[in-house]
Design a protein around this motif. Structure first.
Motif, PDB file in Angstrom:
ATOM      1  N   ASP A 198     110.486  39.749  46.488  1.00  0.00           N
ATOM      2  CA  ASP A 198     109.852  40.170  47.595  1.00  0.00           C
ATOM      3  C   ASP A 198     108.143  40.440  46.980  1.00  0.00           C
ATOM      4  O   ASP A 198     107.904  40.980  45.962  1.00  0.00           O
ATOM      5  N   GLU A 243     110.016  37.355  51.563  1.00  0.00           N
ATOM      6  CA  GLU A 243     111.308  37.738  50.636  1.00  0.00           C
ATOM      7  C   GLU A 243     112.154  36.413  50.468  1.00  0.00           C
ATOM      8  O   GLU A 243     112.297  35.641  51.603  1.00  0.00           O
ATOM      9  N   ASP A 308     119.951  43.695  46.851  1.00  0.00           N
ATOM     10  CA  ASP A 308     118.843  44.162  47.751  1.00  0.00           C
ATOM     11  C   ASP A 308     118.584  45.516  47.200  1.00  0.00           C
ATOM     12  O   ASP A 308     117.654  46.096  47.199  1.00  0.00           O
TER      13      ASP A 308
END
Length: 326
Positions: A198, A243, A308
């Motif tokens: 990210d 991302e 994540d």
């Protein structure tokens, strides 16, 4: 009809015949020429040995020659090695079937044109009625150019599988590739790692410099990520917004961490003067890594979720960090 399959067809062609071919009388040839003169497909007639007896303008254009020069030459000289063998043996087998209607194709073939270019095409061959042939079997052939179809198909495939802005794989391709590599990992008991990346404070970047420069920033980061893949089996994708995701089949955590570190350093030192930003301006990325090995995760979705979670931890710890899922 013999030809050496290990040699590319010679570009030197025999001299064209000046006289009308003996297999078709002049009246029939004139009628055939009239019928196929303006058809937007390559149409030509060959005898049982594969020799051209007639070719319409489109056939000559597709084969990179002129109509007169084609007469007397052999279709086998224009075919790729594997196709040449197939059609040579087919024509030989047809010599014993003079009274039966015969057809072959359409089949995709590669053509070696007279101008040394190549052409991908569909070729269909059918025997002509006996009242047209004077002395032997004749076959009418239709050659359909596939180049534009292939071009359009490849363009559509690219549009369907890649992100138009960055050129990386899109989300759908990522998910399909992950499932495929996940199954391979389960079956072979090999590791598979994922990295989620990210761009830090990207919204502020867009607010400060505008979305056009924001798009340029995404492209620059995507280029670094793509160049960091260790093998062609790996996949880099735009996961969404700012991302990105990387799939690393057969890679353990240590390998993934080394790749992530390389990306971090390259991004940290990436200049922006080429898009009009100050020479000292820099950005950073946060990265989360997860690795499946020995049934640590039950599904590929669980693996992505672990990466994540690791990414979220890297961001909460101050950004410009690499976090590895336990």
């Amino acid at each position: 009809m013999s030809t050496n399959k290990n040699e590319q067809p010679s570009t030197a062609k025999p001299e064209a015949k000046n006289a009308l071919p003996q297999s078709i009388n002049s009246e029939q040839l004139a009628l055939i020429a009239q019928m196929f003169q303006n058809i937007p497909e390559g149409v030509f007639i060959i005898n049982g040995q594969g020799t051209f007896e007639f070719a319409n303008p489109m056939a000559a254009q597709l084969l990179g020659d002129n109509q007169e020069a084609l007469i007397g030459q052999n279709i086998l000289h224009y075919l790729h090695d594997t196709d040449r063998d197939k059609y040579m043996y087919t024509l030989l087998s047809w010599l014993d079937h003079k009274d039966s209607p015969i057809s072959l194709g359409p089949n995709e073939v590669k053509i070696y044109r007279a101008d040394s270019k190549t052409l991908e095409a569909d070729l269909c061959i059918s025997s002509l009625p006996k009242n047209i042939a004077v002395a032997e079997n004749l076959f009418i052939c239709v050659l359909h150019d596939l180049s534009s179809h292939k071009e359009q198909y490849n363009r559509l495939i690219k549009q369907a599988t890649t992100d138009h802005l960055t050129g990386l794989a899109n989300r759908l391709t990522l998910e399909e590739s992950l499932k495929e590599h996940w199954q391979e990992s389960v079956q072979t008991n090999q590791a598979i790692s994922t990295i989620l990346i990210d761009i830090d404070y990207f919204k502020l970047f867009n607010d400060r410099f505008g979305h056009v420069k924001g798009d340029k920033c995404l492209q620059k980061v995507a280029s670094i990520i793509a160049e960091s893949l260790p093998s062609r089996d790996c996949l880099a994708a735009r996961y969404g917004g700012e991302e990105f995701a990387i799939i690393l089949p057969r890679c353990q955590k240590d390998t993934a961490a080394a790749i992530a570190k390389h990306i971090q350093i390259k991004v940290n030192n990436m200049p922006f003067t080429d898009i009009g930003l100050p020479s000292d301006f820099r950005i950073s990325v946060s990265q989360g890594i997860a690795c499946e090995f020995n049934n640590q995760y039950r599904t590929s979705e669980a693996l992505i979720c672990a990466a994540d979670t690791a990414l979220y931890r890297a961001k909460t710890e101050g950004r410009n960090k690499i976090s590895i899922s336990a």
